[in-house]
Design a protein around this motif. Structure first.
Motif, short mmCIF file in Angstrom:
data_model
loop_
_atom_site.label_atom_id
_atom_site.label_comp_id
_atom_site.label_asym_id
_atom_site.label_seq_id
_atom_site.Cartn_x
_atom_site.Cartn_y
_atom_site.Cartn_z
N ARG A 109 0.80 -1.22 0.00
CA ARG A 109 0.00 0.00 0.00
C ARG A 109 0.83 1.27 0.00
NH1 ARG A 109 -3.87 -2.54 4.63
NH2 ARG A 109 -4.11 -4.52 3.55
N GLY A 110 2.11 1.14 0.34
CA GLY A 110 2.97 2.30 0.29
C GLY A 110 3.16 2.86 -1.12
N TRP A 111 2.80 2.06 -2.13
CA TRP A 111 2.95 2.47 -3.52
C TRP A 111 1.68 3.07 -4.10
CZ3 TRP A 111 7.54 2.91 -5.63
CH2 TRP A 111 8.59 2.12 -5.16
N LEU A 112 0.64 3.23 -3.29
CA LEU A 112 -0.63 3.70 -3.86
C LEU A 112 -0.55 5.10 -4.45
CD1 LEU A 112 -3.29 2.11 -1.55
CD2 LEU A 112 -3.51 2.33 -4.02
N ARG A 113 0.13 6.00 -3.75
CA ARG A 113 0.25 7.36 -4.29
C ARG A 113 1.01 7.35 -5.62
NH1 ARG A 113 2.81 11.42 -0.26
NH2 ARG A 113 2.34 12.84 -2.00
N VAL A 114 2.05 6.55 -5.69
CA VAL A 114 2.83 6.44 -6.93
C VAL A 114 1.96 5.86 -8.05
CG1 VAL A 114 4.84 5.37 -8.02
CG2 VAL A 114 4.99 6.19 -5.65
N MET A 115 1.19 4.81 -7.73
CA MET A 115 0.32 4.19 -8.73
C MET A 115 -0.69 5.19 -9.26
SD MET A 115 -3.01 2.91 -9.13
CE MET A 115 -3.63 2.51 -7.49
N ARG A 116 -1.27 5.99 -8.38
CA ARG A 116 -2.27 6.96 -8.83
C ARG A 116 -1.65 8.03 -9.71
NH1 ARG A 116 -4.81 6.91 -2.79
NH2 ARG A 116 -6.45 5.38 -3.16
N TRP A 117 -0.47 8.48 -9.35
CA TRP A 117 0.26 9.45 -10.17
C TRP A 117 0.54 8.86 -11.54
CZ3 TRP A 117 2.13 14.25 -10.89
CH2 TRP A 117 3.29 14.42 -11.64
N ASP A 118 1.07 7.66 -11.57
CA ASP A 118 1.38 6.95 -12.81
C ASP A 118 0.13 6.83 -13.68
OD1 ASP A 118 3.02 4.81 -14.40
OD2 ASP A 118 1.23 3.71 -13.77
N ASN A 119 -0.98 6.48 -13.08
CA ASN A 119 -2.25 6.29 -13.79
C ASN A 119 -2.75 7.59 -14.41
OD1 ASN A 119 -4.79 5.15 -14.56
ND2 ASN A 119 -5.66 5.81 -12.62
N ARG A 120 -2.70 8.66 -13.63
CA ARG A 120 -3.18 9.95 -14.14
C ARG A 120 -2.33 10.46 -15.30
NH1 ARG A 120 -3.65 13.70 -8.97
NH2 ARG A 120 -1.79 12.51 -8.44
N ILE A 121 -1.01 10.36 -15.14
CA ILE A 121 -0.12 10.84 -16.20
C ILE A 121 -0.39 10.06 -17.49
CG2 ILE A 121 2.28 10.97 -16.97
CD1 ILE A 121 1.46 13.10 -14.92
N ALA A 122 -0.55 8.74 -17.37
CA ALA A 122 -0.75 7.90 -18.55
C ALA A 122 -2.02 8.27 -19.30
CB ALA A 122 -0.80 6.44 -18.13
#
Length: 442
Positions: free
Chosen positions: A243-256
């Motif tokens: 779960r520590g990667w959730l913020r990174v995943m959301r950022w990655d998703n939005r940029i894509a």
């Protein structure tokens, strides 16, 4: 501290900030990682895979027929896809399981449906993807190989690359392809000189007469179907497993998906500015060859060749993405079915396993028959019906899973996530009914 958020927080939009909640589940003590540009990756992969040649033609036709009136639908489509991909990635990171395991926990019908779907879909999609990749090559090098030969070559190239490349190399390849796609298509939109005031006016929602299906298609059709379910697997392959990667995943998703939105808007511009006075494009992937001919007539052979290179990058990125991502889904499906209701012990490198490789072979060699002789009507009908049913299935099952005890309390859907997933599910049901009626009528 965990990057969790309460159910009814004001920052419920996928990608929004989070607050702490008591949670001692798997990964609850994982340190929160900060988003950065160098960490963007899985989202680019899923976005590049999801934008195929047929999607580009559909967008061009919408621009050709309705100008910039449907610009707003591109924006709404980005929001819908961000919500779906975020939900898939969040389920993987919040539960430590996979979406296929989630389907199995719902009911045997869910995994059964997926099993039937993925086999039929893969057989016909393999032919479609290889043909789309072969078309620009056959035009650029007309005397080297027949169309089916170029198609087989593209399929085998995809097979070899996904068999021999670890995720890091695969991600680099996909990033290069989407970079080529982006530069070519956005450059083309600049070349034809977009009407910026008309684009801004198109952000005001309206549905011109006869444009309902085109509108729904722009909202729901560009940016991925089954490959959206693969996003969580690419997130895990990247090394994001808690779960520590959730913020990174959301950022990655939005940029894509913001990148995808710009890409789709560029194609809308090309349709509106370049094709508005011309005859309608040929349906399907071959419509891009029509555009190549128009570009050569108006701007010269060099521009047409650059466009065909971008066409190939668009089509071949889908080959690589599907050969990798859907094979990961199939490999997990086999593991889950074998293990029953329990959580299976998955391999760190499923791409080295037999199920992954067998499915990649299934995508590559049997469909060559369809490339050579054409696609039998009954198989196309079955593929079209199953394909139309997948996105409602994904949206509605994610809605069920992310509001259930399978997901820790602080990581379940909030109000806005539920609204977006429910709206996506309804949208895809309408599109499904429209597509099935069209298939049966045709």
């Amino acid at each position: 501290m965990t990057d969790a958020r309460p159910d009814l927080g004001t920052d419920d939009l996928p990608g929004g900030p989070a607050a702490d909640v008591p949670d001692r589940g798997p990964g609850a003590d994982a340190p929160t990682r900060r988003p950065s540009w160098r960490r963007v990756g899985p989202g680019i992969v899923v976005a590049a895979t999801g934008v195929g040649a047929g999607d580009l033609v559909a967008t061009l036709v919408a621009g050709q027929a309705y100008g910039y009136a449907l610009t707003w639908a591109v924006v709404v489509g980005c929001v819908v896809k961000i919500a779906l991909a975020e939900a898939t990635g969040r389920f993987h990171l919040a539960t430590g399981t996979t979406v296929v395991e989630g389907w199995r926990s719902l009911s045997r019908w869910a995994t059964g449906y997926f099993g039937v779907y993925v086999v039929v879909w893969g057989f016909v999609y393999g032919a479609t993807a290889m043909t789309a990749s072969a078309l620009p090559l056959a035009v650029l090098f007309p005397d080297v190989l027949p169309l089916w030969g170029w198609g087989l070559l593209c399929g085998v190239a995809g097979l070899v690359l996904v068999w021999t490349s670890r995720y890091a190399v695969f991600e680099v390849l996909m990033t290069v392809l989407i970079g080529v796609m982006f530069v070519v298509v956005v450059g083309l939109a600049v070349l034809v000189v977009p009407d910026v005031p008309a684009i801004l006016a198109g952000l005001v929602p309206r549905v011109p007469d006869g444009s309902v299906i085109y509108t729904l298609g722009l909202v729901g059709g560009v940016g991925g179907t089954i490959t959206m379910a693969a996003y969580g697997y690419w997130v895990n392959a990247k090394g994001w497993r808690d779960r520590g990667w959730l913020r990174v995943m959301r950022w990655d998703n939005r940029i894509a998906y913001l990148t995808t939105g710009v890409f789709v808007l560029a194609m809308l511009v090309v349709g509106a500015e370049l094709l508005s006075t011309l005859a309608p494009l040929t349906e399907g992937d071959r419509g891009l060859l029509d555009l190549g001919a128009v570009l050569e007539e108006r701007f010269g052979r060099a521009v047409s060749v650059v466009f065909l290179v971008g066409f190939f990058a668009t089509a071949f990125s889908s080959v690589l993405g599907v050969w990798n991502g859907v094979s990961l889904l199939f490999a997990d499906f086999v593991t889950v079915v074998r293990s029953g209701q329990g959580s299976p012990a998955r391999s760190e490198h499923p791409e080295r396993g037999l199920p992954f490789r067998l499915y990649a072979l299934w995508l590559t060699f049997p469909p060559v028959v369809l490339v050579v002789v054409g696609q039998p009507f009954q198989l196309v009908l079955a593929y079209g019906v199953l394909g139309a049913l997948f996105m409602p299935f994904l949206a509605l099952t994610l809605l069920l899973l992310l509001n259930s005890p399978r997901v820790p309390q602080g990581w379940r859907n909030g109000v806005l996530s539920n609204v977006l997933l429910a709206a996506a599910g309804l949208l895809f049901v309408v599109l499904c009914v429209a597509q099935v009626r069209s298939l049966l009528a045709g």
